[in-house]
Design a protein around this motif. Sequence first.
Motif, PDB file in Angstrom:
ATOM      1  N   TRP A   1       1.552   0.071   0.332  1.00 22.92           N
ATOM      2  CA  TRP A   1       0.233  -0.123  -0.260  1.00 22.92           C
ATOM      3  C   TRP A   1      -0.647  -0.982   0.662  1.00 22.92           C
ATOM      4  O   TRP A   1      -1.808  -0.683   0.902  1.00 22.92           O
ATOM      5  CB  TRP A   1       0.399  -0.756  -1.626  1.00 22.92           C
ATOM      6  N   ALA A   2      -0.051  -2.076   1.180  1.00 22.89           N
ATOM      7  CA  ALA A   2      -0.795  -2.958   2.087  1.00 22.89           C
ATOM      8  C   ALA A   2      -1.163  -2.222   3.373  1.00 22.89           C
ATOM      9  O   ALA A   2      -2.292  -2.369   3.877  1.00 22.89           O
ATOM     10  CB  ALA A   2       0.041  -4.203   2.407  1.00 22.89           C
TER      11      ALA A   2
ATOM     12  N   THR B   1      -1.652   1.026   3.829  1.00 20.82           N
ATOM     13  CA  THR B   1      -2.733   1.994   3.599  1.00 20.82           C
ATOM     14  C   THR B   1      -4.080   1.289   3.445  1.00 20.82           C
ATOM     15  O   THR B   1      -5.093   1.767   3.960  1.00 20.82           O
ATOM     16  CB  THR B   1      -2.460   2.872   2.358  1.00 20.82           C
ATOM     17  N   HIS B   2      -4.106   0.144   2.773  1.00 15.21           N
ATOM     18  CA  HIS B   2      -5.352  -0.606   2.658  1.00 15.21           C
ATOM     19  C   HIS B   2      -5.808  -1.127   4.018  1.00 15.21           C
ATOM     20  O   HIS B   2      -7.007  -1.129   4.316  1.00 15.21           O
ATOM     21  CB  HIS B   2      -5.199  -1.759   1.657  1.00 15.21           C
ATOM     22  N   HIS B   3      -4.851  -1.548   4.842  1.00 16.38           N
ATOM     23  CA  HIS B   3      -5.189  -2.047   6.178  1.00 16.38           C
ATOM     24  C   HIS B   3      -5.785  -0.926   7.041  1.00 16.38           C
ATOM     25  O   HIS B   3      -6.778  -1.139   7.754  1.00 16.38           O
ATOM     26  CB  HIS B   3      -3.940  -2.630   6.842  1.00 16.38           C
TER      27      HIS B   3
ATOM     28  N   LEU C   1      -7.310   1.671   6.001  1.00 12.68           N
ATOM     29  CA  LEU C   1      -8.632   2.018   5.459  1.00 12.68           C
ATOM     30  C   LEU C   1      -9.637   0.876   5.576  1.00 12.68           C
ATOM     31  O   LEU C   1     -10.743   0.955   5.050  1.00 12.68           O
ATOM     32  CB  LEU C   1      -8.503   2.453   3.992  1.00 12.68           C
TER      33      LEU C   1
ATOM     34  N   LYS D   1      -9.624  -2.068   4.181  1.00 10.18           N
ATOM     35  CA  LYS D   1      -9.896  -2.732   2.902  1.00 10.18           C
ATOM     36  C   LYS D   1      -9.139  -4.062   2.881  1.00 10.18           C
ATOM     37  O   LYS D   1      -8.213  -4.291   3.665  1.00 10.18           O
ATOM     38  CB  LYS D   1      -9.432  -1.863   1.728  1.00 10.18           C
TER      39      LYS D   1
ATOM     40  N   ILE E   1      -6.510  -6.844   1.992  1.00  9.53           N
ATOM     41  CA  ILE E   1      -5.084  -6.743   1.655  1.00  9.53           C
ATOM     42  C   ILE E   1      -4.528  -8.064   1.111  1.00  9.53           C
ATOM     43  O   ILE E   1      -3.318  -8.245   1.034  1.00  9.53           O
ATOM     44  CB  ILE E   1      -4.247  -6.274   2.868  1.00  9.53           C
TER      45      ILE E   1
ATOM     46  N   GLN F   1      -2.159  -7.539  -1.875  1.00  5.89           N
ATOM     47  CA  GLN F   1      -0.862  -6.993  -1.473  1.00  5.89           C
ATOM     48  C   GLN F   1       0.004  -8.049  -0.787  1.00  5.89           C
ATOM     49  O   GLN F   1       1.209  -8.125  -1.033  1.00  5.89           O
ATOM     50  CB  GLN F   1      -1.049  -5.782  -0.537  1.00  5.89           C
TER      51      GLN F   1
END
Length: 164
Positions: A107-108, A110-112, A114, A116, A118, A121
């Motif tokens: 999850w972290a 994918t946010h990184h 993108l 976004k 983190i 996370q």
Amino acid sequence: MTVISNEIASGSRFKITHPLSKEKTLASFEKSRVPPFIVKRSDDHIFIKFNAQASHFWSPQLQLEILEKDKDHCLICGLFGPNPTLWTFFMFLHFGAVTLLILIAIWAYTHHVLHKAIALQIGLFAFVLALWMGLYFFGLHGKRKGKPQVAELVLFIKKTLKNP
């Protein structure tokens, strides 16, 4: 008979060569009725645990396998371990914690990727990691708490093998 050393208390497996036949050794464990121990036999295996009055959450159990070496000697293979239900529960918790850590890391990531934030996370990852470490140290504490009963089991084995 090989002397059972005190090193058994710190290790979970051991092997002893005993100067009696397999059947006589199995019979000596079967007929030993010493409180607070409960002794059960299944084929060539002996299971020794503490009765309900002496047992606590961290009480160890001992499994012995008696193998025939020759007609006058046998090999006793022993394994100390926790209650199987407790062990299964601990493994379930460890598996759950590791699974959560992997999911949070994905999850972290994918946010990184993108671009976004983190922080959430990372905070969750640190929290679950702390819980997992706490679970580990809780298990170590339990192992230490069970050591006196491991010593009792060792004495029981010595007495049983000394008086067949």
